[in-house]
Design a protein around this motif. Structure first.
Motif, PDB file in Angstrom:
ATOM      1  N   VAL A  39      35.722 -30.172 -23.494  1.00  0.00           N
ATOM      2  CA  VAL A  39      35.655 -31.604 -23.771  1.00  0.00           C
ATOM      3  C   VAL A  39      34.925 -31.796 -25.095  1.00  0.00           C
ATOM      4  CG1 VAL A  39      34.952 -33.872 -22.926  1.00  0.00           C
ATOM      5  CG2 VAL A  39      35.560 -32.061 -21.282  1.00  0.00           C
ATOM      6  N   VAL A  40      35.630 -32.321 -26.086  1.00  0.00           N
ATOM      7  CA  VAL A  40      35.032 -32.541 -27.400  1.00  0.00           C
ATOM      8  C   VAL A  40      34.797 -34.038 -27.588  1.00  0.00           C
ATOM      9  CG1 VAL A  40      35.842 -30.449 -28.546  1.00  0.00           C
ATOM     10  CG2 VAL A  40      37.359 -32.407 -28.400  1.00  0.00           C
ATOM     11  N   ILE A  41      33.577 -34.373 -27.992  1.00  0.00           N
ATOM     12  CA  ILE A  41      33.161 -35.770 -28.085  1.00  0.00           C
ATOM     13  C   ILE A  41      32.797 -36.082 -29.525  1.00  0.00           C
ATOM     14  CG2 ILE A  41      31.542 -37.509 -27.221  1.00  0.00           C
ATOM     15  CD1 ILE A  41      31.027 -35.447 -24.851  1.00  0.00           C
ATOM     16  N   SER A  42      33.459 -37.087 -30.103  1.00  0.00           N
ATOM     17  CA  SER A  42      33.161 -37.482 -31.479  1.00  0.00           C
ATOM     18  C   SER A  42      33.620 -38.915 -31.695  1.00  0.00           C
ATOM     19  CB  SER A  42      33.865 -36.557 -32.473  1.00  0.00           C
ATOM     20  OG  SER A  42      33.735 -37.060 -33.804  1.00  0.00           O
ATOM     21  N   TYR A  43      32.706 -39.775 -32.116  1.00  0.00           N
ATOM     22  CA  TYR A  43      33.072 -41.175 -32.348  1.00  0.00           C
ATOM     23  C   TYR A  43      34.110 -41.297 -33.464  1.00  0.00           C
ATOM     24  CZ  TYR A  43      32.829 -45.911 -34.145  1.00  0.00           C
ATOM     25  OH  TYR A  43      33.162 -47.160 -34.623  1.00  0.00           O
ATOM     26  N   THR A  44      33.865 -40.651 -34.585  1.00  0.00           N
ATOM     27  CA  THR A  44      34.798 -40.790 -35.711  1.00  0.00           C
ATOM     28  C   THR A  44      36.015 -39.893 -35.575  1.00  0.00           C
ATOM     29  OG1 THR A  44      33.776 -39.055 -37.067  1.00  0.00           O
ATOM     30  CG2 THR A  44      32.856 -41.277 -37.268  1.00  0.00           C
ATOM     31  N   GLY A  45      35.827 -38.719 -34.971  1.00  0.00           N
ATOM     32  CA  GLY A  45      36.925 -37.747 -34.914  1.00  0.00           C
ATOM     33  C   GLY A  45      37.232 -37.137 -36.265  1.00  0.00           C
ATOM     34  N   ARG A  46      36.302 -37.298 -37.210  1.00  0.00           N
ATOM     35  CA  ARG A  46      36.526 -36.804 -38.572  1.00  0.00           C
ATOM     36  C   ARG A  46      35.567 -35.694 -38.981  1.00  0.00           C
ATOM     37  NH1 ARG A  46      35.065 -40.389 -41.969  1.00  0.00           N
ATOM     38  NH2 ARG A  46      34.447 -42.119 -40.653  1.00  0.00           N
ATOM     39  N   THR A  47      34.709 -35.256 -38.071  1.00  0.00           N
ATOM     40  CA  THR A  47      33.769 -34.192 -38.406  1.00  0.00           C
ATOM     41  C   THR A  47      34.492 -32.851 -38.361  1.00  0.00           C
ATOM     42  OG1 THR A  47      31.990 -35.498 -37.414  1.00  0.00           O
ATOM     43  CG2 THR A  47      31.541 -33.167 -37.826  1.00  0.00           C
ATOM     44  N   ARG A  48      34.548 -32.177 -39.490  1.00  0.00           N
ATOM     45  CA  ARG A  48      35.352 -30.949 -39.608  1.00  0.00           C
ATOM     46  C   ARG A  48      34.992 -29.908 -38.556  1.00  0.00           C
ATOM     47  NH1 ARG A  48      38.229 -30.617 -44.391  1.00  0.00           N
ATOM     48  NH2 ARG A  48      37.643 -32.149 -45.989  1.00  0.00           N
ATOM     49  N   GLU A  49      33.695 -29.738 -38.321  1.00  0.00           N
ATOM     50  CA  GLU A  49      33.256 -28.681 -37.408  1.00  0.00           C
ATOM     51  C   GLU A  49      33.790 -28.879 -35.993  1.00  0.00           C
ATOM     52  OE1 GLU A  49      31.352 -30.247 -39.550  1.00  0.00           O
ATOM     53  OE2 GLU A  49      30.116 -28.804 -40.665  1.00  0.00           O
ATOM     54  N   ILE A  50      33.761 -30.113 -35.491  1.00  0.00           N
ATOM     55  CA  ILE A  50      34.221 -30.356 -34.125  1.00  0.00           C
ATOM     56  C   ILE A  50      35.735 -30.285 -34.048  1.00  0.00           C
ATOM     57  CG2 ILE A  50      34.420 -32.881 -34.078  1.00  0.00           C
ATOM     58  CD1 ILE A  50      32.557 -30.887 -31.417  1.00  0.00           C
ATOM     59  N   VAL A  51      36.424 -30.666 -35.130  1.00  0.00           N
ATOM     60  CA  VAL A  51      37.883 -30.511 -35.180  1.00  0.00           C
ATOM     61  C   VAL A  51      38.239 -29.029 -35.111  1.00  0.00           C
ATOM     62  CG1 VAL A  51      39.960 -30.875 -36.581  1.00  0.00           C
ATOM     63  CG2 VAL A  51      38.206 -32.669 -36.465  1.00  0.00           C
ATOM     64  N   ASP A  52      37.475 -28.205 -35.833  1.00  0.00           N
ATOM     65  CA  ASP A  52      37.700 -26.749 -35.787  1.00  0.00           C
ATOM     66  C   ASP A  52      37.522 -26.204 -34.373  1.00  0.00           C
ATOM     67  OD1 ASP A  52      38.168 -26.739 -38.498  1.00  0.00           O
ATOM     68  OD2 ASP A  52      36.201 -25.921 -39.043  1.00  0.00           O
ATOM     69  N   VAL A  53      36.512 -26.696 -33.659  1.00  0.00           N
ATOM     70  CA  VAL A  53      36.262 -26.242 -32.286  1.00  0.00           C
ATOM     71  C   VAL A  53      37.474 -26.548 -31.403  1.00  0.00           C
ATOM     72  CG1 VAL A  53      34.873 -26.691 -30.209  1.00  0.00           C
ATOM     73  CG2 VAL A  53      33.752 -26.344 -32.419  1.00  0.00           C
TER      74      VAL A  53
END
Length: 198
Positions: A96-110
């Motif tokens: 489960v990946v949580i990000s308000y913007t959805g634009r943080t490269r690191e979490i997109v990579d995950v």
């Protein structure tokens, strides 16, 4: 909130903004998407919650709720750990990946690493964001907040509410017999608390 607001003004404005954000998410959440997400969570071999920055505490809160369901659950706010856990995941795992913007490269990579490993990736994020493109299931969350300038407030509360909805869905799917297990966990805390004063 304006620069010359006093405590009475900004207190009311923050609470009103939070209420408005929760009402908006109530009207916009897709029940079918929530059902599919609960279906995946309830049959997961393991669940991993990932968030960085202000989303890190949301991931930790999710772990605090989901450990009760007899499913291995972890939460990480360290990006290096998230990448390694994503790479080690496999079919049957839910990341489960949580990000308000959805634009943080690191979490997109995950998310991308976890999908390549075969895991189901559940995103709690902005619709049509880079993160949403790498998720198996996306719970679209929008809150009228500029986190590029200001610290996250209403968006974080909305994400916590979504976690509560998912946890409730899993509890209900477990059925009434599961309530005994939940009560057993709560009862374990009785010895740690002073009695309520009457």
């Amino acid at each position: 909130v304006e620069p010359d607001d006093d405590a009475d003004s900004y207190t009311g404005k923050i609470i009103d903004a939070t209420i408005a954000a929760l009402v908006a998410i109530k009207e916009s959440l897709d029940p079918q998407t929530m059902k599919v997400a609960v279906d995946q969570l309830i049959q997961a071999k393991q669940i991993v919650f990932c968030g960085i920055g202000a989303s890190g505490p949301v991931a930790m809160d999710a772990q605090h709720k989901f450990f009760r369901f007899n499913i291995p659950v972890t939460a990480y706010d360290d990006i290096l750990m998230q990448r390694m856990v994503a790479a080690a995941s496999s079919t049957g795992d839910v990341i489960v990946v949580i990000s308000y913007t959805g634009r943080t490269r690191e979490i997109v990579d995950v998310a991308e690493i976890a999908r390549q490993a075969g895991a189901t990736v559940l995103g709690i994020t902005a619709p049509n964001s880079p993160l949403s493109e790498h998720c198996s299931i996306v719970i679209d969350v929008e809150a009228p907040e500029d986190t590029d300038v200001y610290m996250p407030m209403t968006s974080r509360i909305v994400h916590l509410a979504v976690i509560d909805i998912l946890a409730t869905g899993v509890t209900l799917r477990r059925g009434p017999d599961f309530l005994k297990h939940l009560k057993l966990i709560k009862d374990s805390l009785k010895a740690t608390r002073y009695p309520v004063k009457t």
